[in-house]
Design a protein around this motif. Structure first.
Motif, PDB file in Angstrom:
ATOM      1  N   ALA A  41       0.822  -1.209   0.000  1.00 30.37           N
ATOM      2  CA  ALA A  41       0.000   0.000   0.000  1.00 30.37           C
ATOM      3  C   ALA A  41       0.858   1.263   0.000  1.00 30.37           C
ATOM      4  O   ALA A  41       0.451   2.292  -0.545  1.00 30.37           O
ATOM      5  CB  ALA A  41      -0.914   0.002   1.224  1.00 30.37           C
ATOM      6  N   ARG A  42       2.038   1.174   0.610  1.00 33.69           N
ATOM      7  CA  ARG A  42       2.882   2.373   0.726  1.00 33.69           C
ATOM      8  C   ARG A  42       4.303   1.964   1.081  1.00 33.69           C
ATOM      9  O   ARG A  42       4.530   0.955   1.763  1.00 33.69           O
ATOM     10  CB  ARG A  42       2.327   3.326   1.794  1.00 33.69           C
ATOM     11  CG  ARG A  42       3.125   4.626   1.978  1.00 33.69           C
ATOM     12  CD  ARG A  42       2.396   5.591   2.906  1.00 33.69           C
ATOM     13  NE  ARG A  42       1.156   6.058   2.293  1.00 33.69           N
ATOM     14  CZ  ARG A  42       1.059   7.148   1.527  1.00 33.69           C
ATOM     15  NH1 ARG A  42       2.142   7.873   1.264  1.00 33.69           N
ATOM     16  NH2 ARG A  42      -0.101   7.507   1.022  1.00 33.69           N
ATOM     17  N   ILE A  43       5.249   2.753   0.593  1.00 27.19           N
ATOM     18  CA  ILE A  43       6.646   2.656   1.018  1.00 27.19           C
ATOM     19  C   ILE A  43       6.936   3.833   1.940  1.00 27.19           C
ATOM     20  O   ILE A  43       6.521   4.967   1.660  1.00 27.19           O
ATOM     21  CB  ILE A  43       7.602   2.701  -0.192  1.00 27.19           C
ATOM     22  CG1 ILE A  43       7.392   1.482  -1.096  1.00 27.19           C
ATOM     23  CG2 ILE A  43       9.046   2.790   0.259  1.00 27.19           C
ATOM     24  CD1 ILE A  43       8.169   1.559  -2.393  1.00 27.19           C
ATOM     25  N   VAL A  44       7.625   3.567   3.038  1.00 21.38           N
ATOM     26  CA  VAL A  44       8.073   4.639   3.926  1.00 21.38           C
ATOM     27  C   VAL A  44       9.588   4.590   3.994  1.00 21.38           C
ATOM     28  O   VAL A  44      10.174   3.547   4.318  1.00 21.38           O
ATOM     29  CB  VAL A  44       7.479   4.500   5.344  1.00 21.38           C
ATOM     30  CG1 VAL A  44       7.994   5.627   6.240  1.00 21.38           C
ATOM     31  CG2 VAL A  44       5.958   4.512   5.299  1.00 21.38           C
ATOM     32  N   GLY A 100      10.388  -0.398 -12.446  1.00 21.33           N
ATOM     33  CA  GLY A 100       9.832   0.944 -12.418  1.00 21.33           C
ATOM     34  C   GLY A 100       8.497   1.030 -11.714  1.00 21.33           C
ATOM     35  O   GLY A 100       8.057   2.120 -11.338  1.00 21.33           O
ATOM     36  N   ILE A 101       7.857  -0.112 -11.488  1.00 15.34           N
ATOM     37  CA  ILE A 101       6.526  -0.067 -10.877  1.00 15.34           C
ATOM     38  C   ILE A 101       6.576   0.399  -9.423  1.00 15.34           C
ATOM     39  O   ILE A 101       5.645   1.044  -8.936  1.00 15.34           O
ATOM     40  CB  ILE A 101       5.830  -1.450 -10.985  1.00 15.34           C
ATOM     41  CG1 ILE A 101       4.343  -1.296 -10.657  1.00 15.34           C
ATOM     42  CG2 ILE A 101       6.514  -2.493 -10.098  1.00 15.34           C
ATOM     43  CD1 ILE A 101       3.526  -2.526 -10.967  1.00 15.34           C
ATOM     44  N   ALA A 102       7.682   0.121  -8.732  1.00 20.12           N
ATOM     45  CA  ALA A 102       7.798   0.586  -7.340  1.00 20.12           C
ATOM     46  C   ALA A 102       7.782   2.104  -7.262  1.00 20.12           C
ATOM     47  O   ALA A 102       7.347   2.682  -6.261  1.00 20.12           O
ATOM     48  CB  ALA A 102       9.080   0.044  -6.710  1.00 20.12           C
ATOM     49  N   SER A 103       8.216   2.747  -8.330  1.00 18.62           N
ATOM     50  CA  SER A 103       8.269   4.213  -8.356  1.00 18.62           C
ATOM     51  C   SER A 103       6.909   4.844  -8.610  1.00 18.62           C
ATOM     52  O   SER A 103       6.814   6.068  -8.736  1.00 18.62           O
ATOM     53  CB  SER A 103       9.267   4.678  -9.415  1.00 18.62           C
ATOM     54  OG  SER A 103      10.570   4.235  -9.094  1.00 18.62           O
ATOM     55  N   THR A 104       5.872   4.032  -8.691  1.00 18.18           N
ATOM     56  CA  THR A 104       4.508   4.564  -8.825  1.00 18.18           C
ATOM     57  C   THR A 104       3.724   4.439  -7.531  1.00 18.18           C
ATOM     58  O   THR A 104       2.596   4.923  -7.454  1.00 18.18           O
ATOM     59  CB  THR A 104       3.756   3.833  -9.948  1.00 18.18           C
ATOM     60  OG1 THR A 104       3.524   2.469  -9.557  1.00 18.18           O
ATOM     61  CG2 THR A 104       4.536   3.867 -11.254  1.00 18.18           C
ATOM     62  N   LEU A 105       4.294   3.795  -6.523  1.00 18.60           N
ATOM     63  CA  LEU A 105       3.572   3.541  -5.277  1.00 18.60           C
ATOM     64  C   LEU A 105       3.564   4.777  -4.384  1.00 18.60           C
ATOM     65  O   LEU A 105       4.497   5.577  -4.397  1.00 18.60           O
ATOM     66  CB  LEU A 105       4.229   2.390  -4.529  1.00 18.60           C
ATOM     67  CG  LEU A 105       4.143   1.015  -5.191  1.00 18.60           C
ATOM     68  CD1 LEU A 105       4.978   0.005  -4.417  1.00 18.60           C
ATOM     69  CD2 LEU A 105       2.686   0.553  -5.281  1.00 18.60           C
ATOM     70  N   PRO A 106       2.527   4.940  -3.576  1.00 16.45           N
ATOM     71  CA  PRO A 106       2.536   6.020  -2.578  1.00 16.45           C
ATOM     72  C   PRO A 106       3.759   5.886  -1.679  1.00 16.45           C
ATOM     73  O   PRO A 106       4.104   4.774  -1.245  1.00 16.45           O
ATOM     74  CB  PRO A 106       1.239   5.786  -1.805  1.00 16.45           C
ATOM     75  CG  PRO A 106       0.353   5.047  -2.750  1.00 16.45           C
ATOM     76  CD  PRO A 106       1.263   4.169  -3.551  1.00 16.45           C
ATOM     77  N   THR A 107       4.400   7.003  -1.397  1.00 15.83           N
ATOM     78  CA  THR A 107       5.657   6.988  -0.650  1.00 15.83           C
ATOM     79  C   THR A 107       5.686   8.142   0.340  1.00 15.83           C
ATOM     80  O   THR A 107       5.300   9.265   0.005  1.00 15.83           O
ATOM     81  CB  THR A 107       6.858   7.125  -1.610  1.00 15.83           C
ATOM     82  OG1 THR A 107       6.824   6.043  -2.551  1.00 15.83           O
ATOM     83  CG2 THR A 107       8.170   7.089  -0.856  1.00 15.83           C
ATOM     84  N   THR A 108       6.129   7.838   1.546  1.00 11.95           N
ATOM     85  CA  THR A 108       6.279   8.859   2.577  1.00 11.95           C
ATOM     86  C   THR A 108       7.730   8.896   3.031  1.00 11.95           C
ATOM     87  O   THR A 108       8.317   7.861   3.332  1.00 11.95           O
ATOM     88  CB  THR A 108       5.382   8.573   3.794  1.00 11.95           C
ATOM     89  OG1 THR A 108       4.013   8.541   3.368  1.00 11.95           O
ATOM     90  CG2 THR A 108       5.547   9.653   4.856  1.00 11.95           C
ATOM     91  N   GLY A 109       8.289  10.094   3.074  1.00 12.16           N
ATOM     92  CA  GLY A 109       9.622  10.283   3.630  1.00 12.16           C
ATOM     93  C   GLY A 109       9.525  10.790   5.053  1.00 12.16           C
ATOM     94  O   GLY A 109       8.903  11.829   5.307  1.00 12.16           O
TER      95      GLY A 109
END
Length: 499
Positions: A95-98, A177-186
């Motif tokens: 769902a998201r990468i943090v 490249g698909i990981a670069s489309t996921l919601p991401t929070t820094g």
């Protein structure tokens, strides 16, 4: 239910997340602190084949076994590499990468490029199969700020840290490249130099690779602590992770402007006629009308610049403008493409610059005893070598809106590239500094530090003020003030070349 998969930085394992994981579980989430093979356990054997791919496969298996409806992958430091690799293969489950106090990795690169300890980068460049021991006690700050870590937790970090399997750092990260489309929070740790303001500065500066942070899928949160928030602020980190999973956080937006193009593609401040240009390798010479050997000005771009950016710096309107402007003033204008593609590339870029200067000095159309080097933006860090050991033929060093010390969070830049530390330490040429009045705060701070050091050591610095100008004013501020500043700066450099 949300499940958090927690992946730690080099030399450590799941134990560093214990308190944060407990807080997440108290809040009703699942938490999986991960100890990847060969990491964080001195008793475990990594095996000669343990590498980044090993760790990605471990995470994929873990994700496949989680039944929670929402999986959030959390990566800290090195841990973000296997997180991105696993997310790329299981994007439908993530769902998201943090990212915790860590910039997103680039596909095709090994984690060694983002290692903040220059000694380790040098070791692996010379001996790619060498063992990577954990930091010695008292040296963990070389890998990131330890501010806020209680004494007992820091002692445990030093005691339980294990050698890092070398292939985890040297194997390239392969992404579709698909990981670069996921919601991401820094989650940015301000005591380690990371902040929302720094992200906004990078976006405002215009390089395309930073514009991605303005996409709606990105959010940012801050913690007022060092690089190890799971040890220094575990409760606050757990709260930040829960907020991230809920989609909360600050969204960075692109600065308002009167132009649609990226700033580096805007037209140069003044319309300068084309001049004969001679290209040899990575170096271009813009030639004046005057015959005979002429002084030369070498213009140095900043970065990092992604390797596939087109046009490259020397073909951009900015450096074409400066090269032609110098040639129109009767000197050879020199532009070059340096291999400054990441923060760890400053040594490589410094060698590229030194080679370019020697190539120019050997050219019969150049007076090799009358050379000026003019730095821009973060290329200013490369001035450190020339201030530390200035050759007799270097008649002037100039810099426009430069970074004169590594910016906050730039741990991967070797300490060698700190002009603040080298200005005035040797009897060298005058320094012409063009200062933008509307400069980014972080860069302006390095300039103030540089000027204080220069005054203390008696260095010759001429300051040219551009009070209403921004960083990169030759492109973004086409005003009479900017044109006057450009003319004054060039006149000052030429005066030192022809004196």
């Amino acid at each position: 239910m949300t499940a958090f998969v927690l992946v730690s930085d080099t030399f450590t394992g799941g134990w560093v997340w214990e308190e944060t994981a407990a807080r997440l579980r108290e809040a009703g989430a699942e938490a999986y602190p991960v100890t990847l093979r060969g990491m964080g356990d001195r008793r475990a054997e990594a095996g000669p084949g343990t590498g980044l791919e090993t760790h990605i496969e471990e995470l994929v298996r873990l994700v496949d076994g989680i039944t929670a409806t929402e999986v959030v992958l959390v990566g800290h430091g090195y841990g973000l590499y296997p997180v991105f690799g696993a997310a790329d293969r299981r994007a439908g489950r993530v769902a998201r990468i943090v990212s915790v106090d860590t910039g997103p990795p680039q596909g095709g690169e090994g984690a060694v490029r983002s290692v903040p300890d220059p000694d380790v980068r040098e070791l692996l460049s010379e001996r790619p199969d060498a063992a990577v021991p954990p930091p010695a006690p008292g040296t963990w700050a070389r890998w990131g700020s330890v501010e806020g870590i209680p004494a007992d937790a820091l002692a445990r970090l030093e005691r339980e840290a294990a050698p890092q399997p070398v292939r985890t750092l040297t194997e390239p990260l392969h992404l579709t490249g698909i990981a670069s489309t996921l919601p991401t929070t820094g989650v940015l740790c301000t005591a380690n130099g990371q902040s929302i303001a720094m992200v906004e500065m990078a976006v405002a500066a215009g390089p395309p690779q930073f514009r991605v942070f303005t996409e709606d899928r990105f959010r940012f949160l801050e913690l007022a602590t060092g690089h190890w928030p799971m040890l220094s602020a575990p409760g606050e980190l757990a709260e930040a992770l829960l907020r991230a999973a809920a989609g909360e956080g600050h969204r960075v937006t692109a600065p308002e402007s009167d132009h649609e193009q990226p700033s580096h593609l805007l037209p140069f401040l003044v319309d300068v006629p084309e001049r004969p240009r001679d290209r040899v390798g990575r170096v271009d010479l813009h030639l004046p009308d005057a015959g005979g050997p002429r002084p030369a000005v070498v213009f140095v771009h900043g970065g990092p610049i992604e390797p596939d950016r087109r046009p490259t710096p020397r073909d951009s309107p900015f450096f074409l403008g400066y090269g032609r402007y110098a040639a129109g003033a009767g000197v050879v204008g020199v532009t070059a493409d340096l291999r400054l593609h990441g923060l760890a590339d400053y040594p490589q870029a410094a060698q590229d610059l030194a080679d370019a200067v020697e190539q120019v000095r050997a050219d019969p159309r150049v007076d090799g005893d009358r050379i000026a080097i003019w730095f821009f933006s973060t290329g200013g860090l490369l001035a450190a070598d020339w201030l530390a050991a200035p050759p007799s033929w270097l008649r002037c060093v100039a810099a426009n809106y430069p970074a004169l010390a590594p910016l906050p969070g730039w741990k991967a830049v070797e300490p060698r590239f700190t002009p603040v530390a080298t200005v005035g330490t040797a009897d060298g040429p005058p320094f012409v500094l063009t200062r933008a009045g509307l400069e980014h705060e972080a860069i302006a701070a390095t300039v103030e530090e540089f000027l204080a050091a220069a005054e203390k050591r008696g260095a010759d610095v001429e300051i040219i003020e551009a009070p209403h100008a921004h960083h990169g004013f030759e492109l973004v501020d086409p005003t009479d003030e900017s044109r006057a500043v450009l003319e004054r700066s060039m006149r000052a450099v030429l005066a030192h070349l022809t004196r």
